[in-house]
Design a protein around this motif. Structure first.
Motif, mmCIF file in Angstrom:
data_model
loop_
_atom_site.group_PDB
_atom_site.id
_atom_site.type_symbol
_atom_site.label_atom_id
_atom_site.label_comp_id
_atom_site.label_asym_id
_atom_site.label_seq_id
_atom_site.Cartn_x
_atom_site.Cartn_y
_atom_site.Cartn_z
ATOM 1 N N UNK A 1 25.198 -27.133 18.015
ATOM 2 C CA UNK A 1 24.074 -27.245 18.950
ATOM 3 C C UNK A 1 24.041 -28.611 19.635
ATOM 4 N N UNK A 2 24.406 -29.643 18.883
ATOM 5 C CA UNK A 2 24.295 -31.001 19.440
ATOM 6 C C UNK A 2 25.556 -31.483 20.146
ATOM 7 N N UNK A 3 26.470 -30.595 20.412
ATOM 8 C CA UNK A 3 27.608 -30.997 21.250
ATOM 9 C C UNK A 3 27.171 -31.185 22.697
ATOM 10 N N UNK A 4 26.053 -30.561 23.067
ATOM 11 C CA UNK A 4 25.595 -30.688 24.459
ATOM 12 C C UNK A 4 24.090 -30.902 24.599
ATOM 13 N N UNK A 5 23.421 -31.269 23.512
ATOM 14 C CA UNK A 5 21.973 -31.535 23.600
ATOM 15 C C UNK A 5 21.612 -32.656 22.639
ATOM 16 N N UNK A 6 20.897 -33.654 23.142
ATOM 17 C CA UNK A 6 20.475 -34.775 22.299
ATOM 18 C C UNK A 6 19.312 -34.357 21.408
ATOM 19 N N UNK A 7 19.106 -35.138 20.360
ATOM 20 C CA UNK A 7 17.966 -34.895 19.487
ATOM 21 C C UNK A 7 16.667 -34.976 20.291
ATOM 22 N N UNK A 8 16.563 -35.965 21.178
ATOM 23 C CA UNK A 8 15.333 -36.124 21.958
ATOM 24 C C UNK A 8 15.039 -34.869 22.785
ATOM 25 N N UNK A 9 16.062 -34.315 23.439
ATOM 26 C CA UNK A 9 15.850 -33.104 24.238
ATOM 27 C C UNK A 9 15.499 -31.915 23.342
ATOM 28 N N UNK A 10 16.159 -31.829 22.192
ATOM 29 C CA UNK A 10 15.858 -30.762 21.241
ATOM 30 C C UNK A 10 14.393 -30.850 20.796
ATOM 31 N N UNK A 11 13.961 -32.045 20.426
ATOM 32 C CA UNK A 11 12.612 -32.238 19.915
ATOM 33 C C UNK A 11 11.567 -31.970 20.997
ATOM 34 N N UNK A 12 11.830 -32.453 22.213
ATOM 35 C CA UNK A 12 10.912 -32.155 23.322
ATOM 36 C C UNK A 12 10.777 -30.642 23.505
ATOM 37 N N UNK A 13 11.881 -29.922 23.345
ATOM 38 C CA UNK A 13 11.851 -28.464 23.455
ATOM 39 C C UNK A 13 10.936 -27.830 22.424
ATOM 40 N N UNK A 14 10.976 -28.341 21.191
ATOM 41 C CA UNK A 14 10.074 -27.822 20.154
ATOM 42 C C UNK A 14 8.623 -28.133 20.504
ATOM 43 N N UNK A 15 8.361 -29.333 20.981
ATOM 44 C CA UNK A 15 6.992 -29.694 21.342
ATOM 45 C C UNK A 15 6.461 -28.792 22.447
ATOM 46 N N UNK A 16 7.308 -28.474 23.419
ATOM 47 C CA UNK A 16 6.892 -27.568 24.505
ATOM 48 C C UNK A 16 6.714 -26.147 23.980
ATOM 49 N N UNK A 17 7.646 -25.673 23.175
ATOM 50 C CA UNK A 17 7.590 -24.315 22.630
ATOM 51 C C UNK A 17 6.295 -24.085 21.854
ATOM 52 N N UNK A 18 5.900 -25.080 21.058
ATOM 53 C CA UNK A 18 4.704 -24.947 20.235
ATOM 54 C C UNK A 18 3.452 -25.504 20.912
ATOM 55 N N UNK A 19 3.589 -25.862 22.188
ATOM 56 C CA UNK A 19 2.462 -26.332 23.004
ATOM 57 C C UNK A 19 1.729 -27.499 22.362
ATOM 58 N N UNK A 20 2.511 -28.478 21.916
ATOM 59 C CA UNK A 20 1.960 -29.683 21.300
ATOM 60 C C UNK A 20 1.730 -30.721 22.394
ATOM 61 N N UNK A 21 0.498 -31.208 22.487
ATOM 62 C CA UNK A 21 0.207 -32.299 23.413
ATOM 63 C C UNK A 21 0.761 -33.580 22.821
ATOM 64 N N UNK A 22 1.471 -34.357 23.617
ATOM 65 C CA UNK A 22 2.044 -35.596 23.119
ATOM 66 C C UNK A 22 2.199 -36.603 24.244
ATOM 67 N N UNK A 23 2.294 -37.844 23.840
ATOM 68 C CA UNK A 23 2.527 -38.952 24.762
ATOM 69 C C UNK A 23 3.938 -39.460 24.463
ATOM 70 N N UNK A 24 4.820 -39.326 25.406
ATOM 71 C CA UNK A 24 6.228 -39.710 25.245
ATOM 72 C C UNK A 24 6.386 -41.132 24.708
ATOM 73 N N UNK A 25 5.474 -42.013 25.071
ATOM 74 C CA UNK A 25 5.577 -43.416 24.626
ATOM 75 C C UNK A 25 5.427 -43.558 23.116
ATOM 76 N N UNK A 26 4.758 -42.597 22.487
ATOM 77 C CA UNK A 26 4.487 -42.704 21.049
ATOM 78 C C UNK A 26 5.372 -41.795 20.189
ATOM 79 N N UNK A 27 6.184 -40.971 20.814
ATOM 80 C CA UNK A 27 7.025 -40.047 20.056
ATOM 81 C C UNK A 27 8.207 -40.767 19.434
ATOM 82 N N UNK A 28 8.796 -41.711 20.124
ATOM 83 C CA UNK A 28 10.054 -42.318 19.683
ATOM 84 C C UNK A 28 9.873 -43.679 19.060
ATOM 85 N N UNK A 29 8.701 -44.248 19.079
ATOM 86 C CA UNK A 29 8.479 -45.598 18.573
ATOM 87 C C UNK A 29 8.450 -45.749 17.096
#
Length: 150
Positions: free
Chosen positions: A122-150
């Motif tokens: 799966x990660x030959x063509x997708x970064x962890x960050x993109x994967x995780x953002x996909x989960x957040x969107x799929x589960x409709x989680x409100x988030x602030x990008x500035x606080x996800x990776x810090x």
């Protein structure tokens, strides 16, 4: 009702500090077994554990006596100490603060198992960050990008 009956499938995701690619082949499988053992110790049945270089996925049944936050504290603390003993270059190993935990419909368990098993591919063509953002969107989680990776 005299008995508490619970069956909660949880897909947990967390990453290494600063998403450093420290989960190398040399001890990757041992780490996954260790994380599964930690789940068992806390009566959270591990179903599938896997990941890739900078993050892990755990699908487990959450015990009726354990909170998600409590399980994550145990998983991260115990496995961080364990990793630091594996190799000199891991002496400063840490997990990133925070995590994702998503409830899984029993009908989707096999799909999640296969997803976790195929992390390397799966990660030959997708970064962890993109994967995780996909989960957040799929589960409709409100988030602030500035606080996800810090």
């Amino acid at each position: 009702m005299g008995q508490s009956l619970v069956k909660n499938y949880v897909h947990i995701i967390f990453s290494t500090k600063n998403r450093q690619p420290l989960l190398q082949n040399d001890y990757e499988e041992e780490l996954y077994k260790y994380l599964g053992g930690t789940c068992k110790t806390h009566h959270c049945t591990p179903i599938q554990v896997g990941g890739h270089l900078d993050h892990v996925h755990i699908l487990c049944l959450l015990s009726k006596n354990m909170t998600i936050a409590g399980l994550l504290e145990e998983l991260k603390t115990d496995s961080s100490k364990w990793m630091k003993k594996r190799a000199e270059q891991l002496s400063k190993f840490y997990w990133q603060d925070g995590y994702g935990a998503f409830s899984i419909n029993p009908s989707q368990v096999d799909t999640v198992i296969n997803y976790i098993k195929n992390q390397h591919e799966h990660h030959t063509n997708k970064s962890f960050q993109d994967e995780y953002r996909g989960f957040l969107k799929k589960y409709k989680v409100d988030y602030d990008e500035r606080h996800v990776w810090g």
